[in-house]
Design a protein around this motif. Structure first.
Motif, PDB file in Angstrom:
ATOM      1  N   GLY A   1       0.674  -1.294   0.013  1.00  7.86           N
ATOM      2  CA  GLY A   1       0.299   0.027   0.058  1.00  7.86           C
ATOM      3  C   GLY A   1       1.336   1.425   0.065  1.00  7.86           C
ATOM      4  O   GLY A   1       0.476   2.866  -0.723  1.00  7.86           O
ATOM      5  N   GLU A   2       1.409   1.346   0.634  1.00  8.46           N
ATOM      6  CA  GLU A   2       2.857   2.073   0.788  1.00  8.46           C
ATOM      7  C   GLU A   2       3.481   2.821  -0.199  1.00  8.46           C
ATOM      8  O   GLU A   2       3.633   3.884  -1.039  1.00  8.46           O
ATOM      9  CB  GLU A   2       4.343   2.380   1.828  1.00  8.46           C
ATOM     10  N   HIS A   3       3.973   1.290  -0.773  1.00  6.33           N
ATOM     11  CA  HIS A   3       4.436   1.723  -2.511  1.00  6.33           C
ATOM     12  C   HIS A   3       3.577   1.694  -3.488  1.00  6.33           C
ATOM     13  O   HIS A   3       3.922   1.896  -4.872  1.00  6.33           O
ATOM     14  CB  HIS A   3       6.029   0.345  -2.400  1.00  6.33           C
ATOM     15  N   ARG A   4       2.407   1.588  -3.329  1.00 10.71           N
ATOM     16  CA  ARG A   4       1.339   2.056  -4.644  1.00 10.71           C
ATOM     17  C   ARG A   4       1.288   0.945  -5.595  1.00 10.71           C
ATOM     18  O   ARG A   4       1.793   0.955  -7.262  1.00 10.71           O
ATOM     19  CB  ARG A   4       1.542   3.032  -5.132  1.00 10.71           C
TER      20      ARG A   4
ATOM     21  N   ASN B   1      -0.273  -0.962  -7.183  1.00 13.31           N
ATOM     22  CA  ASN B   1      -0.738  -1.104  -8.637  1.00 13.31           C
ATOM     23  C   ASN B   1      -0.633  -2.052  -9.241  1.00 13.31           C
ATOM     24  O   ASN B   1      -2.492  -2.397  -9.992  1.00 13.31           O
ATOM     25  CB  ASN B   1      -1.277   0.366  -9.487  1.00 13.31           C
TER      26      ASN B   1
ATOM     27  N   LYS C   1      -4.258   1.300   2.174  1.00  8.48           N
ATOM     28  CA  LYS C   1      -3.564   1.906   1.014  1.00  8.48           C
ATOM     29  C   LYS C   1      -4.636   0.872   0.020  1.00  8.48           C
ATOM     30  O   LYS C   1      -3.876   1.167  -0.529  1.00  8.48           O
ATOM     31  CB  LYS C   1      -2.632   3.199   0.975  1.00  8.48           C
ATOM     32  N   TRP C   2      -5.410  -0.098   0.195  1.00 11.90           N
ATOM     33  CA  TRP C   2      -5.287  -0.850  -0.890  1.00 11.90           C
ATOM     34  C   TRP C   2      -7.062  -0.545  -0.979  1.00 11.90           C
ATOM     35  O   TRP C   2      -7.937   0.032  -0.339  1.00 11.90           O
ATOM     36  CB  TRP C   2      -5.814  -1.573   0.123  1.00 11.90           C
ATOM     37  N   LYS C   3      -7.372  -0.566  -2.011  1.00  8.34           N
ATOM     38  CA  LYS C   3      -8.770  -0.744  -2.743  1.00  8.34           C
ATOM     39  C   LYS C   3      -9.272  -2.413  -2.679  1.00  8.34           C
ATOM     40  O   LYS C   3      -8.633  -3.175  -2.870  1.00  8.34           O
ATOM     41  CB  LYS C   3      -8.692  -0.471  -4.506  1.00  8.34           C
TER      42      LYS C   3
ATOM     43  N   GLU D   1      -6.352   3.393 -11.101  1.00  7.14           N
ATOM     44  CA  GLU D   1      -6.203   3.831  -9.488  1.00  7.14           C
ATOM     45  C   GLU D   1      -4.833   3.154  -8.545  1.00  7.14           C
ATOM     46  O   GLU D   1      -3.965   2.165  -8.817  1.00  7.14           O
ATOM     47  CB  GLU D   1      -6.969   3.291  -8.086  1.00  7.14           C
ATOM     48  N   GLU D   2      -3.790   4.233  -7.840  1.00 11.98           N
ATOM     49  CA  GLU D   2      -2.646   3.578  -7.896  1.00 11.98           C
ATOM     50  C   GLU D   2      -2.157   3.132  -6.364  1.00 11.98           C
ATOM     51  O   GLU D   2      -1.882   3.769  -5.840  1.00 11.98           O
ATOM     52  CB  GLU D   2      -1.308   5.466  -7.534  1.00 11.98           C
ATOM     53  N   LYS D   3      -2.561   2.466  -6.147  1.00 10.31           N
ATOM     54  CA  LYS D   3      -2.437   1.413  -5.175  1.00 10.31           C
ATOM     55  C   LYS D   3      -2.927   0.064  -5.669  1.00 10.31           C
ATOM     56  O   LYS D   3      -3.993  -0.691  -5.981  1.00 10.31           O
ATOM     57  CB  LYS D   3      -3.524   1.494  -4.252  1.00 10.31           C
TER      58      LYS D   3
ATOM     59  N   LYS E   1      -4.913  -3.988  -4.908  1.00 10.31           N
ATOM     60  CA  LYS E   1      -5.817  -4.213  -5.313  1.00 10.31           C
ATOM     61  C   LYS E   1      -6.190  -5.692  -3.842  1.00 10.31           C
ATOM     62  O   LYS E   1      -5.404  -6.326  -3.822  1.00 10.31           O
ATOM     63  CB  LYS E   1      -7.540  -3.944  -6.177  1.00 10.31           C
TER      64      LYS E   1
END
Length: 124
Positions: A16-19, A21, A55-57, A81-83, A85
């Motif tokens: 999550g922290e490092h996105r 995606n 910070k996850w979808k 989205e930059e996260k 999932k």
């Protein structure tokens, strides 16, 4: 039960922290861990909020509905989205076999031949 491990949460936080995606996790939420129902060991509810906070979808599906699972995965694959999932797939351990559905030890038990015969009969 796997979510009781610290290393799992370290990986979730890192992703999550490092996105990350390009990462899609499928979480089989069957509610059973090695020796009991998960909620009796460590209750992680509301699980979706924990992933959102890291910070996850999050998408939640019926893990026994293959079409719903497939369409959710395809939509997430296209999502820019930059996260990372996660698909929380709610399932029932031993689904379709009444006595296994309610026995948390079915996670680790060896079935006897007569139990296997009874299960096959129940599934027909």
């Amino acid at each position: 039960g796997e979510l009781f491990e610290g290393a799992v949460w370290e990986a979730i936080m890192f992703a999550g922290e490092h996105r990350l995606n390009n990462l899609i996790m499928i979480l089989d939420r069957n509610g059973v861990c090695m020796l009991d129902f998960c909620e009796n060991v460590i209750n992680l509810s509301p699980l979706d909020h924990k992933f959102i906070n890291f910070k996850w979808k999050v998408e939640t599906v019926n893990g026994h509905d293959i079409n719903q699972l497939y369409h959710t995965l395809m939509a997430l694959k296209k999502d820019k989205e930059e996260k990372p999932k996660v698909v929380i797939a709610n399932t029932v351990k031993g689904k379709g076999v009444s006595h296994l559905e309610v026995d948390p030890l079915s996670h680790v038990r060896n079935l006897k031949p007569d139990e296997i015969d009874r299960i096959i009969s129940e599934l027909k």
